[in-house]
Scaffold this motif. Structure first.
Motif, PDB file in Angstrom:
ATOM      1  N   ALA A 258      -8.855  10.385   8.270  1.00 24.74           N
ATOM      2  CA  ALA A 258      -9.397   9.709   7.093  1.00 24.74           C
ATOM      3  C   ALA A 258      -8.849  10.283   5.794  1.00 24.74           C
ATOM      4  CB  ALA A 258     -10.928   9.797   7.110  1.00 24.74           C
ATOM      5  N   ALA A 259      -8.708  11.607   5.728  1.00 24.75           N
ATOM      6  CA  ALA A 259      -8.208  12.233   4.500  1.00 24.75           C
ATOM      7  C   ALA A 259      -6.772  11.830   4.229  1.00 24.75           C
ATOM      8  CB  ALA A 259      -8.322  13.754   4.613  1.00 24.75           C
ATOM      9  N   PHE A 260      -5.954  11.796   5.283  1.00 29.22           N
ATOM     10  CA  PHE A 260      -4.551  11.404   5.109  1.00 29.22           C
ATOM     11  C   PHE A 260      -4.455   9.948   4.665  1.00 29.22           C
ATOM     12  CE2 PHE A 260      -0.647   9.468   6.638  1.00 29.22           C
ATOM     13  CZ  PHE A 260       0.317  10.347   6.153  1.00 29.22           C
ATOM     14  N   ILE A 261      -5.228   9.078   5.293  1.00 28.90           N
ATOM     15  CA  ILE A 261      -5.194   7.659   4.948  1.00 28.90           C
ATOM     16  C   ILE A 261      -5.590   7.449   3.485  1.00 28.90           C
ATOM     17  CG2 ILE A 261      -6.274   5.420   5.381  1.00 28.90           C
ATOM     18  CD1 ILE A 261      -6.493   6.252   8.330  1.00 28.90           C
ATOM     19  N   SER A 262      -6.648   8.132   3.063  1.00 27.00           N
ATOM     20  CA  SER A 262      -7.096   8.010   1.684  1.00 27.00           C
ATOM     21  C   SER A 262      -6.020   8.468   0.704  1.00 27.00           C
ATOM     22  CB  SER A 262      -8.369   8.838   1.479  1.00 27.00           C
ATOM     23  OG  SER A 262      -8.775   8.813   0.124  1.00 27.00           O
ATOM     24  N   ASP A 263      -5.404   9.603   0.996  1.00 30.00           N
ATOM     25  CA  ASP A 263      -4.359  10.125   0.116  1.00 30.00           C
ATOM     26  C   ASP A 263      -3.121   9.239   0.141  1.00 30.00           C
ATOM     27  OD1 ASP A 263      -5.883  12.239  -0.716  1.00 30.00           O
ATOM     28  OD2 ASP A 263      -5.059  13.676   0.710  1.00 30.00           O
TER      29      ASP A 263
ATOM     30  N   THR B 203      -1.553   7.460  -3.106  1.00 26.49           N
ATOM     31  CA  THR B 203      -0.147   7.664  -3.469  1.00 26.49           C
ATOM     32  C   THR B 203       0.571   6.334  -3.646  1.00 26.49           C
ATOM     33  OG1 THR B 203      -0.085   9.764  -2.271  1.00 26.49           O
ATOM     34  CG2 THR B 203       2.032   8.733  -2.756  1.00 26.49           C
ATOM     35  N   ILE B 204       0.320   5.385  -2.734  1.00 26.27           N
ATOM     36  CA  ILE B 204       0.948   4.067  -2.828  1.00 26.27           C
ATOM     37  C   ILE B 204       0.519   3.374  -4.115  1.00 26.27           C
ATOM     38  CG2 ILE B 204       1.041   1.760  -1.800  1.00 26.27           C
ATOM     39  CD1 ILE B 204       0.737   3.137   0.956  1.00 26.27           C
ATOM     40  N   ALA B 205      -0.763   3.455  -4.449  1.00 26.24           N
ATOM     41  CA  ALA B 205      -1.263   2.820  -5.675  1.00 26.24           C
ATOM     42  C   ALA B 205      -0.559   3.390  -6.904  1.00 26.24           C
ATOM     43  CB  ALA B 205      -2.773   3.010  -5.790  1.00 26.24           C
ATOM     44  N   GLY B 206      -0.173   4.644  -6.833  1.00 31.23           N
ATOM     45  CA  GLY B 206       0.509   5.277  -7.954  1.00 31.23           C
ATOM     46  C   GLY B 206       1.958   4.870  -8.104  1.00 31.23           C
TER      47      GLY B 206
ATOM     48  N   LYS C 210      -5.771  -6.007  13.298  1.00 31.54           N
ATOM     49  CA  LYS C 210      -6.928  -6.324  12.457  1.00 31.54           C
ATOM     50  C   LYS C 210      -7.358  -5.114  11.630  1.00 31.54           C
ATOM     51  CE  LYS C 210     -11.678  -8.066  12.658  1.00 31.54           C
ATOM     52  NZ  LYS C 210     -12.770  -8.542  13.560  1.00 31.54           N
ATOM     53  N   ALA C 211      -7.378  -3.941  12.257  1.00 32.86           N
ATOM     54  CA  ALA C 211      -7.811  -2.733  11.553  1.00 32.86           C
ATOM     55  C   ALA C 211      -6.905  -2.425  10.372  1.00 32.86           C
ATOM     56  CB  ALA C 211      -7.846  -1.546  12.516  1.00 32.86           C
ATOM     57  N   ASP C 212      -5.594  -2.613  10.548  1.00 37.41           N
ATOM     58  CA  ASP C 212      -4.660  -2.391   9.444  1.00 37.41           C
ATOM     59  C   ASP C 212      -4.925  -3.372   8.312  1.00 37.41           C
ATOM     60  OD1 ASP C 212      -3.287  -0.277  10.657  1.00 37.41           O
ATOM     61  OD2 ASP C 212      -1.937  -1.634  11.714  1.00 37.41           O
ATOM     62  N   GLY C 213      -5.155  -4.645   8.662  1.00 41.38           N
ATOM     63  CA  GLY C 213      -5.410  -5.658   7.652  1.00 41.38           C
ATOM     64  C   GLY C 213      -6.655  -5.348   6.842  1.00 41.38           C
ATOM     65  N   GLU C 214      -7.708  -4.910   7.523  1.00 43.46           N
ATOM     66  CA  GLU C 214      -8.951  -4.593   6.827  1.00 43.46           C
ATOM     67  C   GLU C 214      -8.775  -3.393   5.901  1.00 43.46           C
ATOM     68  OE1 GLU C 214     -11.626  -4.071  10.069  1.00 43.46           O
ATOM     69  OE2 GLU C 214     -12.053  -6.227  10.280  1.00 43.46           O
ATOM     70  N   ALA C 215      -8.064  -2.357   6.382  1.00 44.43           N
ATOM     71  CA  ALA C 215      -7.857  -1.168   5.564  1.00 44.43           C
ATOM     72  C   ALA C 215      -7.004  -1.474   4.340  1.00 44.43           C
ATOM     73  CB  ALA C 215      -7.209  -0.071   6.407  1.00 44.43           C
ATOM     74  N   LEU C 216      -5.948  -2.263   4.535  1.00 41.37           N
ATOM     75  CA  LEU C 216      -5.069  -2.613   3.422  1.00 41.37           C
ATOM     76  C   LEU C 216      -5.785  -3.514   2.418  1.00 41.37           C
ATOM     77  CD1 LEU C 216      -1.797  -3.186   5.457  1.00 41.37           C
ATOM     78  CD2 LEU C 216      -2.124  -1.442   3.693  1.00 41.37           C
ATOM     79  N   LYS C 217      -6.597  -4.447   2.911  1.00 40.36           N
ATOM     80  CA  LYS C 217      -7.340  -5.332   2.023  1.00 40.36           C
ATOM     81  C   LYS C 217      -8.339  -4.550   1.190  1.00 40.36           C
ATOM     82  CE  LYS C 217      -8.431  -9.420   0.481  1.00 40.36           C
ATOM     83  NZ  LYS C 217      -7.460 -10.195  -0.346  1.00 40.36           N
ATOM     84  N   SER C 218      -8.974  -3.558   1.808  1.00 31.94           N
ATOM     85  CA  SER C 218      -9.934  -2.733   1.089  1.00 31.94           C
ATOM     86  C   SER C 218      -9.246  -1.885   0.020  1.00 31.94           C
ATOM     87  CB  SER C 218     -10.677  -1.824   2.077  1.00 31.94           C
ATOM     88  OG  SER C 218     -11.556  -0.950   1.402  1.00 31.94           O
ATOM     89  N   ALA C 219      -8.071  -1.351   0.357  1.00 30.25           N
ATOM     90  CA  ALA C 219      -7.345  -0.487  -0.581  1.00 30.25           C
ATOM     91  C   ALA C 219      -6.686  -1.269  -1.701  1.00 30.25           C
ATOM     92  CB  ALA C 219      -6.298   0.332   0.177  1.00 30.25           C
ATOM     93  N   PHE C 220      -6.189  -2.469  -1.374  1.00 32.79           N
ATOM     94  CA  PHE C 220      -5.441  -3.269  -2.357  1.00 32.79           C
ATOM     95  C   PHE C 220      -5.980  -4.710  -2.357  1.00 32.79           C
ATOM     96  CE2 PHE C 220      -2.523  -0.185  -0.297  1.00 32.79           C
ATOM     97  CZ  PHE C 220      -2.457   0.727  -1.347  1.00 32.79           C
ATOM     98  N   PRO C 221      -7.189  -4.908  -2.851  1.00 31.34           N
ATOM     99  CA  PRO C 221      -7.847  -6.225  -2.748  1.00 31.34           C
ATOM    100  C   PRO C 221      -7.146  -7.343  -3.495  1.00 31.34           C
ATOM    101  CG  PRO C 221      -9.064  -4.751  -4.221  1.00 31.34           C
ATOM    102  CD  PRO C 221      -8.036  -3.912  -3.537  1.00 31.34           C
ATOM    103  N   LYS C 222      -6.329  -7.032  -4.489  1.00 29.55           N
ATOM    104  CA  LYS C 222      -5.672  -8.073  -5.270  1.00 29.55           C
ATOM    105  C   LYS C 222      -4.311  -8.486  -4.690  1.00 29.55           C
ATOM    106  CE  LYS C 222      -7.876  -6.774  -9.634  1.00 29.55           C
ATOM    107  NZ  LYS C 222      -7.653  -6.368 -11.051  1.00 29.55           N
ATOM    108  N   ALA C 223      -3.842  -7.762  -3.695  1.00 30.16           N
ATOM    109  CA  ALA C 223      -2.529  -8.056  -3.121  1.00 30.16           C
ATOM    110  C   ALA C 223      -2.598  -9.236  -2.157  1.00 30.16           C
ATOM    111  CB  ALA C 223      -1.992  -6.828  -2.394  1.00 30.16           C
ATOM    112  N   HIS C 224      -1.458  -9.929  -1.985  1.00 27.32           N
ATOM    113  CA  HIS C 224      -1.357 -10.954  -0.953  1.00 27.32           C
ATOM    114  C   HIS C 224      -1.423 -10.271   0.413  1.00 27.32           C
ATOM    115  CE1 HIS C 224      -0.348 -13.995  -3.869  1.00 27.32           C
ATOM    116  NE2 HIS C 224       0.736 -13.354  -4.268  1.00 27.32           N
ATOM    117  N   THR C 225      -2.287 -10.737   1.284  1.00 23.60           N
ATOM    118  CA  THR C 225      -2.418 -10.195   2.631  1.00 23.60           C
ATOM    119  C   THR C 225      -1.667 -11.107   3.591  1.00 23.60           C
ATOM    120  OG1 THR C 225      -4.586  -9.246   2.116  1.00 23.60           O
ATOM    121  CG2 THR C 225      -4.013  -9.506   4.448  1.00 23.60           C
TER     122      THR C 225
END
Length: 291
Positions: free
Chosen positions: A211-216, A220-223, A235-250
């Motif tokens: 979890a710590a690595f994923i959060s960091d 880092t990507i957002a930066g 599905k798990a990747d899609g949910e995690a990416l959507k949560s991290a970058f909600p405004k991006a095209h999924t």
């Protein structure tokens, strides 16, 4: 050293052409150009053209790819090589040749379960050895380069990169055991990696990303800039990416070999007649969810 500091150092190292070159000075007084994202067209070919157009209009555009689940590559060749190799190691030469012929004739054999079922092996010791060898080798950098690209992969991602996108590849395979194989596979298919604006972010040790690595990693990507799009199969990747970058095209990719599931099948080039209307009407259509 904290996970965040380690990841940041890793990203800087992987993105530099010259390991000894100093990091560029940040330009803190220039804010990235934020483009209001309009829905992508529903037709995949048109959506790809629209996404490239969005990249061109955005300062520091970022596209994130979750590698796991065969988002970019078909792993059938990897499984086939391991299975036939282990049969040869066990001295099952006739069975190996028979299975190789079936593959050449087009038998739908994609993974460990398919090959074991088709081979008819029921000896417990043989099955145990096959399964152990699969687990040992499936994520080894010696076998990852056997994967084959989805149609149009190189052309589409090079177009994104040349339009100015930063490409970020993420996954659960660890950097030491699997990283070199992923680098070779990406480069074999003409995709930039370990270069400016092309990052490979994998966990530093086996066992997947905690979890710590994923959060960091997401921080880092957002930066890096404005995340315009994320691509995934799982599905798990899609949910995690959507949560991290909600405004991006999924962007969902269809699981290989499962035509009843939604998503893009490949990255095939668009028809010429689709390009001109998209230039004049980039806001046409709706979100991409099907092939």
């Amino acid at each position: 050293m904290s996970p965040r500091i380690f990841l940041s150092s890793l990203v800087l190292l992987l993105s530099a052409c010259d390991c000894c070159a100093p990091a560029p000075e940040p330009t803190l007084d220039v804010a990235p150009l934020r483009v209001a994202l309009t829905p992508l067209p529903s037709a995949p070919a048109a959506a790809r053209v629209a996404l490239i157009d969005h990249v061109k209009k955005t300062t520091a555009a970022v596209v994130v790819v979750a590698l796991d689940g065969e988002t970019l590559f078909n792993a059938e060749g990897r499984s086939r090589r391991i299975f036939l190799e282990v049969l040869a190691e066990m001295g099952q030469m006739d069975l190996m040749r028979s299975m190789a012929e079936r593959v050449e004739q087009g038998a739908p054999l994609r993974n460990q379960a398919d090959f074991i079922r088709a081979s008819g092996i029921d000896d417990e010791k043989m099955l145990d050895l096959l399964k152990r060898r699969f687990n040992e080798r499936l994520t080894s950098d010696a076998y990852i380069p056997d994967d084959q690209p989805r149609k149009g992969l190189s052309s589409f991602f090079l177009s994104l990169f040349e339009a100015g996108a930063t490409l970020v590849y993420i996954g659960d395979d660890d950097l030491v055991r699997s990283g070199p194989g992923w680098v070779q596979l990406l480069r074999n298919n003409g995709l930039p990696v370990l270069a400016p604006r092309a990052y490979l972010m994998l966990p530093p040790k086996p066992g997947g990303a905690d979890a710590a690595f994923i959060s960091d990693r997401f921080e880092t990507i957002a930066g890096l800039g404005e995340v315009l799009a994320t691509l995934h199969v799982r599905k798990a990747d899609g949910e995690a990416l959507k949560s991290a970058f909600p405004k991006a095209h999924t962007l969902l990719m269809q699981p290989i070999g499962k035509s009843d599931r939604p998503g893009w099948l490949d990255f095939g080039a668009p028809q010429k007649e689709l390009i001109k209307p998209l230039v004049s009407r980039p806001d046409a259509g709706s979100s991409v969810k099907s092939p």
